[in-house]
Enzyme design. Sequence first.
Site, PDB file in Angstrom:
ATOM      1  N   ARG A 125      32.492  10.414   1.295  1.00  0.00           N
ATOM      2  CA  ARG A 125      32.349  10.777   2.731  1.00  0.00           C
ATOM      3  C   ARG A 125      31.558  12.058   2.940  1.00  0.00           C
ATOM      4  NH1 ARG A 125      37.662   8.954   2.703  1.00  0.00           N
ATOM      5  NH2 ARG A 125      37.836   6.873   3.581  1.00  0.00           N
ATOM      6  N   LYS A 147      17.914  13.727   9.203  1.00  0.00           N
ATOM      7  CA  LYS A 147      17.842  12.256   9.172  1.00  0.00           C
ATOM      8  C   LYS A 147      17.754  11.814   7.725  1.00  0.00           C
ATOM      9  CE  LYS A 147      15.453  10.776  13.357  1.00  0.00           C
ATOM     10  NZ  LYS A 147      14.242  10.059  13.767  1.00  0.00           N
ATOM     11  N   GLU A 189       1.326  15.892  10.685  1.00  0.00           N
ATOM     12  CA  GLU A 189       2.549  16.367  11.372  1.00  0.00           C
ATOM     13  C   GLU A 189       2.334  17.803  11.872  1.00  0.00           C
ATOM     14  OE1 GLU A 189       4.819  14.133  11.878  1.00  0.00           O
ATOM     15  OE2 GLU A 189       4.443  12.660  10.281  1.00  0.00           O
ATOM     16  N   LYS A 235      10.408  22.433  14.362  1.00  0.00           N
ATOM     17  CA  LYS A 235      11.310  21.300  14.195  1.00  0.00           C
ATOM     18  C   LYS A 235      12.757  21.754  14.337  1.00  0.00           C
ATOM     19  CE  LYS A 235      12.288  16.973  12.173  1.00  0.00           C
ATOM     20  NZ  LYS A 235      12.048  15.967  11.170  1.00  0.00           N
ATOM     21  N   GLU A 245      18.847  12.864  18.418  1.00  0.00           N
ATOM     22  CA  GLU A 245      17.766  12.120  19.061  1.00  0.00           C
ATOM     23  C   GLU A 245      18.180  11.430  20.346  1.00  0.00           C
ATOM     24  OE1 GLU A 245      15.636   9.081  16.756  1.00  0.00           O
ATOM     25  OE2 GLU A 245      13.890  10.313  17.161  1.00  0.00           O
ATOM     26  N   ARG A 249      14.361  15.336  21.179  1.00  0.00           N
ATOM     27  CA  ARG A 249      13.869  15.073  19.829  1.00  0.00           C
ATOM     28  C   ARG A 249      12.801  13.982  19.802  1.00  0.00           C
ATOM     29  NH1 ARG A 249      17.571  15.180  14.389  1.00  0.00           N
ATOM     30  NH2 ARG A 249      15.989  14.419  13.013  1.00  0.00           N
ATOM     31  N   ASN A 253       8.066  12.050  18.153  1.00  0.00           N
ATOM     32  CA  ASN A 253       7.431  10.751  17.908  1.00  0.00           C
ATOM     33  C   ASN A 253       6.006  10.670  18.436  1.00  0.00           C
ATOM     34  OD1 ASN A 253       9.617   9.698  16.623  1.00  0.00           O
ATOM     35  ND2 ASN A 253      10.508   8.830  18.478  1.00  0.00           N
ATOM     36  N   HIS A 256       3.431   8.455  16.878  1.00  0.00           N
ATOM     37  CA  HIS A 256       4.131   7.581  15.947  1.00  0.00           C
ATOM     38  C   HIS A 256       4.318   6.157  16.455  1.00  0.00           C
ATOM     39  CE1 HIS A 256       4.729  11.277  13.829  1.00  0.00           C
ATOM     40  NE2 HIS A 256       5.411  10.687  12.850  1.00  0.00           N
ATOM     41  N   HIS A 260       3.078   3.882  13.697  1.00  0.00           N
ATOM     42  CA  HIS A 260       3.968   2.946  12.990  1.00  0.00           C
ATOM     43  C   HIS A 260       3.453   1.514  13.096  1.00  0.00           C
ATOM     44  CE1 HIS A 260       7.680   5.786  13.266  1.00  0.00           C
ATOM     45  NE2 HIS A 260       7.036   5.939  12.115  1.00  0.00           N
ATOM     46  N   HIS A 273       1.225   7.340   5.929  1.00  0.00           N
ATOM     47  CA  HIS A 273       1.840   7.629   7.220  1.00  0.00           C
ATOM     48  C   HIS A 273       0.995   8.603   8.069  1.00  0.00           C
ATOM     49  CE1 HIS A 273       5.017   8.382  10.092  1.00  0.00           C
ATOM     50  NE2 HIS A 273       4.951   9.679   9.828  1.00  0.00           N
TER      51      HIS A 273
HETATM   52  N1  LIG Z   1      13.996  12.053   7.344  1.00  0.00           N
HETATM   53  C1  LIG Z   1      12.996  12.279   8.159  1.00  0.00           C
HETATM   54  O1  LIG Z   1      13.150  12.920   9.216  1.00  0.00           O
HETATM   55  C2  LIG Z   1      11.641  11.781   7.789  1.00  0.00           C
HETATM   56  C3  LIG Z   1      10.512  12.221   8.495  1.00  0.00           C
HETATM   57  C4  LIG Z   1       9.252  11.804   8.059  1.00  0.00           C
HETATM   58  C5  LIG Z   1       9.135  10.947   6.980  1.00  0.00           C
HETATM   59  N2  LIG Z   1      10.260  10.526   6.320  1.00  0.00           N
HETATM   60  C6  LIG Z   1      10.155   9.648   5.148  1.00  0.00           C
HETATM   61  O2  LIG Z   1       9.484  10.365   4.145  1.00  0.00           O
HETATM   62  C7  LIG Z   1       8.841   9.447   3.251  1.00  0.00           C
HETATM   63  C8  LIG Z   1       7.447   9.932   2.978  1.00  0.00           C
HETATM   64  O3  LIG Z   1       7.532  11.190   2.376  1.00  0.00           O
HETATM   65  P1  LIG Z   1       6.313  11.835   1.568  1.00  0.00           P
HETATM   66  O4  LIG Z   1       5.092  11.718   2.390  1.00  0.00           O
HETATM   67  O5  LIG Z   1       6.767  13.141   1.090  1.00  0.00           O
HETATM   68  O6  LIG Z   1       6.092  10.774   0.407  1.00  0.00           O
HETATM   69  P2  LIG Z   1       6.681  10.656  -1.083  1.00  0.00           P
HETATM   70  O7  LIG Z   1       8.059  11.156  -1.166  1.00  0.00           O
HETATM   71  O8  LIG Z   1       6.441   9.241  -1.466  1.00  0.00           O
HETATM   72  O9  LIG Z   1       5.713  11.607  -1.910  1.00  0.00           O
HETATM   73  C9  LIG Z   1       4.345  11.313  -1.959  1.00  0.00           C
HETATM   74  C10 LIG Z   1       3.826  11.329  -3.382  1.00  0.00           C
HETATM   75  O10 LIG Z   1       3.682  12.673  -3.813  1.00  0.00           O
HETATM   76  C11 LIG Z   1       4.288  12.848  -5.093  1.00  0.00           C
HETATM   77  N3  LIG Z   1       4.724  14.250  -5.163  1.00  0.00           N
HETATM   78  C12 LIG Z   1       5.776  14.805  -4.568  1.00  0.00           C
HETATM   79  N4  LIG Z   1       5.767  16.145  -4.744  1.00  0.00           N
HETATM   80  C13 LIG Z   1       4.678  16.413  -5.512  1.00  0.00           C
HETATM   81  C14 LIG Z   1       4.111  17.607  -6.003  1.00  0.00           C
HETATM   82  N5  LIG Z   1       4.639  18.801  -5.705  1.00  0.00           N
HETATM   83  N6  LIG Z   1       2.996  17.531  -6.745  1.00  0.00           N
HETATM   84  C15 LIG Z   1       2.420  16.324  -6.983  1.00  0.00           C
HETATM   85  N7  LIG Z   1       2.889  15.172  -6.526  1.00  0.00           N
HETATM   86  C16 LIG Z   1       4.012  15.202  -5.781  1.00  0.00           C
HETATM   87  C17 LIG Z   1       5.400  11.838  -5.095  1.00  0.00           C
HETATM   88  O11 LIG Z   1       5.805  11.548  -6.391  1.00  0.00           O
HETATM   89  C18 LIG Z   1       4.736  10.656  -4.383  1.00  0.00           C
HETATM   90  O12 LIG Z   1       3.959   9.924  -5.268  1.00  0.00           O
HETATM   91  C19 LIG Z   1       8.887   8.101   3.938  1.00  0.00           C
HETATM   92  O13 LIG Z   1       9.856   7.295   3.290  1.00  0.00           O
HETATM   93  C20 LIG Z   1       9.333   8.404   5.361  1.00  0.00           C
HETATM   94  O14 LIG Z   1      10.086   7.365   5.928  1.00  0.00           O
HETATM   95  C21 LIG Z   1      11.487  10.939   6.711  1.00  0.00           C
HETATM   96 ZN   LIG Z   2       5.738  11.297  10.867  1.00  0.00          ZN
END
Ligand SMILES: NC(=O)c1ccc[n+]([C@@H]2O[C@H](COP(=O)([O-])OP(=O)(O)OC[C@H]3O[C@@H](n4cnc5c(N)ncnc54)[C@H](O)[C@@H]3O)[C@@H](O)[C@H]2O)c1
Ligand SMILES: [Zn+2]
Length: 373
Positions: A125, A147, A189, A235, A245, A249, A253, A256, A260, A273
């Site tokens: 939990r 999130k 972003e 943020k 949200e 919040r 978007n 987005h 999306h 993205h």
């Molecule tokens: N929770 C939220 O509020 C929120 C907001 C936006 C996006 N997201 C989610 O985030 C994800 C995308 O995140 P992302 O863009 O970080 O992608 P990711 O986590 O896939 O990372 C992108 C790539 O960079 C590599 N990487 C990470 N750190 C590195 C570093 N320091 N040096 C070299 N390579 C590195 C990773 O291994 C991966 O191949 C999606 O799943 C999306 O849904 C969540």
């Molecule tokens: Zn985004």
Amino acid sequence: MNRIKTINIKLKTNINAKVIIGTDILDSLGARLKKQLTSKNIVLITNYTVEKLYSQKIIENLRFHNFNVNIIVLKDSEESKNIYEVKEIIDRLLAFKIERKDTIIALGGGVIGDLAGFVAAIYLRGINLIHIPTTLLAQVDSSIGGKTGVNHAKGKNLIGAFYQPILTYLDTNVLQTLEKKQVLCGLAEIVKYGVIASEEYLAYLEQNINVINRYDFAHDQEVWRYLIEKAAKFKADIIMKDERESNLREILNFGHTIGHGIEAAFNYQTYLHGQAVAIGMLMAADIALSMELFSYADFSRLKNLLTALNFDLMIKKINIHKILDHIYLDKKIREKKLRFVLPTKIGSVETKTGIKDDLILDKLQKYLSTNVY
Ligand SMILES: NC(=O)c1ccc[n+]([C@@H]2O[C@H](COP(=O)([O-])OP(=O)(O)OC[C@H]3O[C@@H](n4cnc5c(N)ncnc54)[C@H](O)[C@@H]3O)[C@@H](O)[C@H]2O)c1
Ligand SMILES: [Zn+2]
């Protein structure tokens, strides 16, 4: 120079989520956590790419400060973000005998943050969660706000929870190893914050284009630090006013809704993205321009900035109805009305419903590339 700055996120849910920003934070992690944590057991969740780059340093530092560290290394892919992986991780946590007072550290990009964050939310939990985001996108966006979640075959992020980390460490030094296209993802972003929250911030981006385009996080530390710190603060401010949200919040978007739709229409294979969001922002701005909500001067400013940052602002060849269908599908699944966040001037947005399909299609057509790829 290693200035450390703290942003306090005060939430109604009793948790005060601290965001700590600096360089070389990783070298001082053990000493910092000794003061924060009551238990010595830590599980580091990361992926293979990040593990090779940063985990050894972190683990050595934590062990030096007498922490017991276990590590779970996942495949490097969005595909890891699923409910089966959640179960696998939980099996490992049980095998490590992790208890409620113990801590999960999510070390990686948004994929690791969302997945490890969700596990932390539901295991016993809820156990302590610390984010160490290693992508620009994760530092300015996904690691802040609470999130967490995983994907389902029917759509992205359909299973999840709001769960705040106790700490988030933003260390700009880890960004030096990022691939360029990943930096671009975070930059989308960053531009978004300028449009939704601050003309001054957008002007700073314009003034520092040449520095930004070098992607040299070590040499240009001051500029990146400013951008990341401000973004985290934007943020955090929005989250503090609207943790779950309900209303405010939603402005996050911006870009987005269409972004999306583009990502999904290309089966998440073609667009990262941030690249899709960049087109989505420009199209939302163009819709606002047509509705006489936004001025041509501001529209041109946004377009010029995105172009200068090297975003490709044309949609690759596709049937544009497919994008529109995905825009609606996403909303249908989430039982939400189609709402567009539209800019009224740089630094300010409004949410609008009832945007006509014809107007959206018109803009999709305008930004559709005629080139065959
Ligand atoms: N929770 C939220 O509020 C929120 C907001 C936006 C996006 N997201 C989610 O985030 C994800 C995308 O995140 P992302 O863009 O970080 O992608 P990711 O986590 O896939 O990372 C992108 C790539 O960079 C590599 N990487 C990470 N750190 C590195 C570093 N320091 N040096 C070299 N390579 C590195 C990773 O291994 C991966 O191949 C999606 O799943 C999306 O849904 C969540
Ligand atoms: Zn985004």
